[in-house]
Scaffold this motif. Sequence first.
Motif, short mmCIF file in Angstrom:
data_model
loop_
_atom_site.label_atom_id
_atom_site.label_comp_id
_atom_site.label_asym_id
_atom_site.label_seq_id
_atom_site.Cartn_x
_atom_site.Cartn_y
_atom_site.Cartn_z
N HIS A 136 13.33 0.48 -21.69
CA HIS A 136 13.89 -0.01 -20.43
C HIS A 136 14.62 1.08 -19.66
O HIS A 136 14.75 1.01 -18.45
N ARG A 137 15.09 2.08 -20.40
CA ARG A 137 15.85 3.13 -19.72
C ARG A 137 14.94 3.99 -18.85
O ARG A 137 15.36 4.54 -17.85
N GLY A 138 13.67 4.15 -19.26
CA GLY A 138 12.74 4.86 -18.41
C GLY A 138 12.04 3.86 -17.51
O GLY A 138 12.66 2.91 -17.05
N TYR A 139 10.74 4.05 -17.28
CA TYR A 139 10.00 3.07 -16.51
C TYR A 139 9.26 2.17 -17.47
O TYR A 139 8.42 2.62 -18.26
N GLY A 147 2.40 -3.84 -13.13
CA GLY A 147 2.47 -2.38 -13.25
C GLY A 147 1.78 -1.82 -14.47
O GLY A 147 0.99 -0.89 -14.39
#
Lengths: 306, 567
Positions: free
Chosen positions: A206-209, A281
Amino acid sequence: MNRRAFLKIPVGGLLVTAGFSLPSVLTPALASAAAPPDVAVVKGSPAAAAREAIRLLGGMERFVRPGDRVVIKPNMSFAHPPENATNTNPEVVREVLVMCKEARAGRVLVLDNALQNPELSLSRSGIRDACDSVEKDICKHLQDIRYYKEAGIPDGKTMTSNSFMSDVLEADVLIAVPICKSHNGAGVSLSLKGQMGLIYDRHIMHRGYLSTAIVDLCTRIKPDLAIIDASRVLTNNGPGGPGRIITPGEVIASADPVSADAVAVASYEWSGQKLAPRNVGYIREAHERGLGRMDIEALDVRRVML
Amino acid sequence: MKTGFSLRLPKFRRVVQAVSLFLFLWLLTRASWPLLESVLPPDLFLKLDPLGMSMASLAVREFLPPIFMGLLTVLSALIVGRIFCGYICPMGITLDIFQRIVRFLGGGGKECLPSGWRRIKYLFFLFILISALLGVNLTFWGSPLSLITRFYGLLIHPLLLMSGRLLLDLGYPVFPALGWEQLNYLSVPVRHFDAIYFILGVFAVLFILEMKQPRFWCRYLCPAGALLALFSHRPRWRRKVIQCRHCGRCARQCPAGAIAAGGARTVFSECLVCRSCADVCPVQGIKFSFIRKDEVPLSPAASQSQDEAVNALNFLLSRRVFLGVAGSGIMLAGVQYSGVDSLLASQGPGSIWSPALIRPPGSVPEGSFLNLCIRCGECMKACPTNGLQPAWLTAGAEGIFSPILRSRRGYCDPDCHVCGLVCPTRAISRLSLEEKQWAKIGTAVVEQKRCLAWFEGKNCVVCQEVCPYGAVTVQVMREAGAPVPVVNPSRCFGCGLCEYHCPTRLPSIVVEPLNALRLREGNYKKTAQNMGLYLQPGALDEKGGGIYSFPGNGGEAEENLPPGFMP
C-alpha cells in the motif's frame, strides 16, 4: 515452469476434453470445438457450477497431476457468514478441493492470512467446516512469521521481495478461489488481488502503488487456475462491506487469472456502473506486462447455464 | 529421631502448597479467550487476597461483594493463624521454591535482621490503609496476589510461550519425517508486554532478599501478611510446647523467625504454621492443636506468646509512628489527587487526558477505575490480541500498571469480552458479549498528514477494509488524489483494527478516547442507542457504511467512477 510448459501442449487439453461427454445445453458448434475455452462462465448452484466450469476448461486433471502439492487460496479474511459476500462460498471451495482429490493431488492446503479474528473468520465463513468434511486439518490461517519464507520477486517493479507462505513456494499448483467483490482501494478484489493473502507484509504494497505491487506479486505467485465465485457479488463498499449484494449465481474460471478477473469485471455492475477491465489498474497493468490477457472480446469466453 | 508421623507433616504442607500453586497457575491459564470454563473463577486467588478487595472497597467507598472472600482469609487467621501465608499464598510458595533451589545449589543465608524490622510490613499496611481511607488505592504496590499474578501472567507466561516456539522451530525440519506434520502448523502466540522490566526488577530484588533470608518478603515487607499477623496473635489452633530442652534447634529451623527464647516461646503473628519446628524437635515436644481450657502448659513462660502483634499494634498506634505514617499517607494521597494529569478527582474541564488512554470496554469512570483496579494483569493475560498492556504514565503516575489498549499491538476483538469476565474487582464491568459490543472505548481519528490516501493520493483504504463496524467510509473528494477514508464516529467502537492494520509506519488512523462510554451503572446498549450510536459488527445494512459522497461538480466521468477504479 515445467507445469506451464505442459499446459501449453494443446494435445494434452484435446485428449482430456475428448474424454468427456458434453452436456446437451451446448450448441453443436461448441461441442465440436477441440480446444477448451479461455474462460468458462457457468450459472448454477455453486458446487455444480464450479465443477462444470472446470470440466469446460478440460477438467482438473489438466491442472493437477497425481501427487502434486496444491494450495487453494479462497477469501476467508472476515469474521462474516457467507451471506455478507466477503468470503468465498464454502460450497465452491469444497468442490474445488474434491476435484483436486479426484485428480489424485498429493497434499492439498486451503490457506489465507485473515484480516479479522482468524479463528472466527475460518469458522463463520463456513470454509473450515466445508474443508473438514473432505479432509481434516487442511484449512488454515497462517499469521505467524514462522510460516513464511523470504523470497525475491525478480520481475517486480516496486516490490522486489517479500515473505511468502512456505507452503505456497513449495506448491506445484496454486489455485485462486476468490469471491467476486468490489474493493474501494483497488476497484475490485478477484484472483490477482487475492494473492495478497499469501504474503506476510501487505503494508509495503500500500505504501507504493497498489496496482503495480499486485502485479509484482503475481509475477512471483501467479495462480495456475482462477475460479471466481460469483454466486454472490458484493458490488460496492468492498472488500469488507456492508454494501449492495447481488446474486448472479455464477462461477468464472480460467487458466489465465487476468482473463478471469477481466471477465468478472465486465460481467457485473460496480456501484451501479458498467465498467471495463481496463478501469481496474492492476488488470490493465498485468495485461500490459504480459502476465495474462484482459482483451476479453478477443478471447473464447464460454457461457453455460446449468 | 523422626517418627513416621512427624515425617508426613511437612510433606502434607508441601502437598497443599503444590496443589495451591498448581490451582493458581491453572486458573491463570483459564483466563484467556475463549474463556475456558472451570468450576472455580479464574480470579479465585485474587479474591482471597485479604488486602486487595477491602482496600479497593474502602477507596471507592462502596461495598464490593467479593470482599467476603478476603474477609474469610482474615478470619482464618483468628482460628489457624497465618495458614494462608504458609500454605495458600502463591507468592509464598514461589519464594519457597526459589529457596529450595538456592539451598540445592548450596546457597541460602540465615541472616537475621533485628525483629524490629518486621514492623516495616505493619507500616506499609497502615500506609495503604490510610491512603485507602482518603480515596487512593495503593494496594497494588504491595498486594502479594497482584504482584504474583503479574509475575506469572505477564512475565513467565510469555517466556514459556517463547520457549515452546523455539522447540517447535527446532523440530520444524524433522516433524514431517516423523509424521507429526501438524506440529508445524501449531500456532503458539507471541505475547509482548510493557512494564515487564519493572516486574523483573521487583522480583529480582525479592529473590535476592530471599537468598539472604527465607521468606524475607513475608517477614518484613508484605502488607497483606501484616494484616493477617494482626489477626493471628492468639489463634485458636496453634503451636504448643509440651517438652523443651531449650536446644534451640526449632528456632534455627523456623523459616519465619517466629520462635524465641530457645524454643519455648512462639510469636504467633509470625508463625506460618509450617510445623518444621515439630519435625526437628529431638524430644517431640512440640505439637499443633486447638487450645483447651483445662490444658496445663509446660511452664508459664512456654505458653506465653510473645505478643508481637499487640506490640506492633501499640507501636503503630503510638503517637509518633501513627502521625508519621498517617501524615505520609495523607501527603501521598493528596499528591495523587493534585498531579496535573491526575484523573482521580475530576475528568471535566481542565483535566488532561492522554490521547493513548484507551481503557478496556466496560471500564467504570476513570476516578473509580483507578481505585478499583488492583493491577493484577488478569485482563492483560486474557486479552487474545495482546492489545491490553500495562500503562506506564499514560494514565498519570496514579494509573501506573493499569490496563490500556494499544491498538497498534492488538485490537479489541468485537467477538471477545473476556477482560470484563476475569476482572476481580469489576473495574471492568462484567458485560455480556452483546452489551460489550456497545461499550464504546474510543473513536478512530484519521491523521490526514500521514495518510497514504489523504496525503499521498494513493489507493489505500485498508482501514475501511478491515473495520468490523462499517465505521470507516470512503469518500471521493476533489482535493485528494484518491478515495479517502472518513470515520463515522457514531458507528466507531474504537476497536483499533484500523490502527492495527494501517500500512504506514506510524499509524495514520489512531484510536483516541473520544466519546468513550464509561458507566458506573446502567446498560451500555441502551445508553449507546440513546446517544444515537450504532455499533453492530458485521451488520449487513447500508446505514453509515458504504455511503459515498460524489461531488458531482462538472460531471466529469472520471470523477464519478466508483472508488478504486481508474479512467
